[in-house]
Design a protein around this motif. Structure first.
Motif: not given
Length: 321
Positions: A59-71
Motif C-alpha cells: 500500500l506504499n508508493a513504489g519510489n518511496d518503498t525503495i528508501r526502506g523503513g516501511i514496517y
C-alpha cells in the motif's frame, strides 16, 4: 535455656513443609501464566509481522518503498500497486481458472483418496499391503520431469484443463494419513452395517466418510493450498493457451516482467503508461508485495472455516497404527 526448648516437634516440621508447599503452589501458576503470556505474545508478533509488513509495502508508493523503513504502516498511501496487478484483463480469467482448478482438485482428491484409504484399511482385503507399498514407493522415487511430460503428452492432456485435475486426484501421503484415521474407527460399526445388509459403498458413504470429517478438512486445506499456489504445471503444459492460464502463473509472469524491466507491469503488458511515471509509481519490491497479498487472500478467507478441524484431524490421522 535447655536444648529441649529449641527442638522442633515432628508436627511443627510438617506444618512448615505444608506452608512452603502451599506458597510454592501459588507461585508456580503465576510464573507459568506470565511466561506463557510473554511467549504467546512474542509468537503472535513473529507470525503476524511479515504479513503486516507485506501489506504495508503493498500500500506504499513504489519510489518511496525503495528508501526502506516501511514496517507496519505505509509512509505514502497508494493503490497503484494493486492497479498494476489488475491492469491486465487476463488476471480475471486466470482467477476463475484457478478457482475451478482448486475446487475440482480438492473435491476429487478427497473423495477418491478416501475411497482408496478405506479399501486399503480393510484387513480382509488380501492385496492391501502390496498396493500400499506401491503407493509409498511413489513418495520416494520419481521418473523425473521429462518422462512426466511425455506421459502427459501421450495421455493427450497437453493444453487441456484436465491436466490440472487428473495428475492430482490421488495422493500417497494423504492416503496414508486418511487410512490411519480410518483405523481408529471401531470395526463394530462396519460389522453392524454389514449385518443390516449394507454394502461396502453404502458403508463408505454413510459411515466412514462422515466420520472422517476432521481429517478430511485437514487434507482438503493441504490440497487446496497446493492447487491454488501451483504455477509450474501451467508453464509446462498449457503455456500456449492463454485461456487456460492460472492466476499464479499470470502473477509470476507479471513479477518476472517487472523485475527484469524494472518498470511498471502495465508497460510490459502493453498498457499506455508513460515510462518515467510508471517507474515512480511501481517498483519490483512493491509489486511483489501486492502480488503476495492477492495470491494469499483467498486461502486466508477459507482457512478459518477449516481451522477447528485442523489440529484434531492432523494429530489423529498421523498416529501410527
Amino acid at each position: 535455656m535447655s536444648m529441649e526448648n529449641h527442638q522442633i516437634s515432628p508436627q511443627g516440621a510438617a506444618g512448615v513443609t505444608i506452608r512452603k508447599s502451599m506458597r510454592s503452589s501459588k507461585v508456580e501458576p503465576v510464573l507459568f501464566n506470565t511466561f506463557n503470556a510473554i511467549f504467546m505474545i512474542f509468537l503472535v508478533v513473529v507470525t503476524l509481522y511479515p504479513f503486516l509488513n507485506t501489506i504495508a509495502v503493498s500500500l506504499n508508493a513504489g519510489n518511496d518503498t525503495i528508501r526502506g523503513g516501511i514496517y507496519l504502516w505505509p509512509r505514502q498511501w497508494t493503490l497503484q500497486n494493486y492497479k498494476a496487478v489488475f491492469a491486465s484483463g487476463t488476471i480475471y480469467d486466470a482467477f476463475w481458472i484457478s478457482v475451478a482448478r482448486t475446487v475440482l482438485s480438492t473435491v476429487l482428491n478427497i473423495f477418491l483418496t478416501t475411497m482408496l484409504s478405506y479399501t486399503l484399511s480393510r484387513k480382509e482385503y488380501v492385496f492391501r499391503k502390496p498396493i500400499t507399498v506401491i503407493f509409498v514407493l511413489t513418495m520416494y522415487f520419481s521418473a523425473g520431469l521429462i518422462p512426466g511430460y511425455f506421459l502427459i503428452k501421450d495421455l493427450h492432456l497437453l493444453n487441456s484443463f484436465w491436466v490440472y485435475i487428473f495428475p492430482s486426484m490421488i495422493s500417497a501421503f494423504n492416503m496414508i494419513v486418511i487410512r490411519t484415521y480410518i483405523g481408529t474407527i471401531p470395526d463394530s460399526l462396519v460389522e453392524s452395517a454389514k449385518i443390516d445388509g449394507a454394502g461396502d459403498f453404502k458403508i463408505f458413504l454413510r459411515i466412514i466418510f462422515p466420520l472422517c470429517t476432521p481429517v478430511l478438512a485437514t487434507i482438503a486445506l493441504f490440497v487446496a493450498v497446493g492447487a491454488w499456489n501451483s504455477w509450474f504445471d501451467a508453464f509446462l503444459y498449457t503455456s500456449s493457451r492463454q485461456e487456460l492460464s492460472t492466476l499464479q502463473y499470470e502473477l509470476m509472469k507479471l513479477l518476472s516482467s517487472s523485475m527484469n524491466s524494472n518498470s511498471n507491469p502495465n508497460v510490459a503488458a502493453g498498457v499506455g503508461v508513460n515510462q518515467e511515471t510508471a517507474v515512480s509509481m511501481v517498483t519490483p519490491l512493491s509489486i511483489r508485495a501486492a502480488i503476495t497479498i492477492v495470491a494469499s487472500v483467498p486461502i486466508l478467507v477459507v482457512y478459518p472455516f477449516l481451522q477447528k478441524y485442523f489440529v484434531v484431524g492432523l494429530n489423529v490421522g498421523s498416529v501410527k497404527e
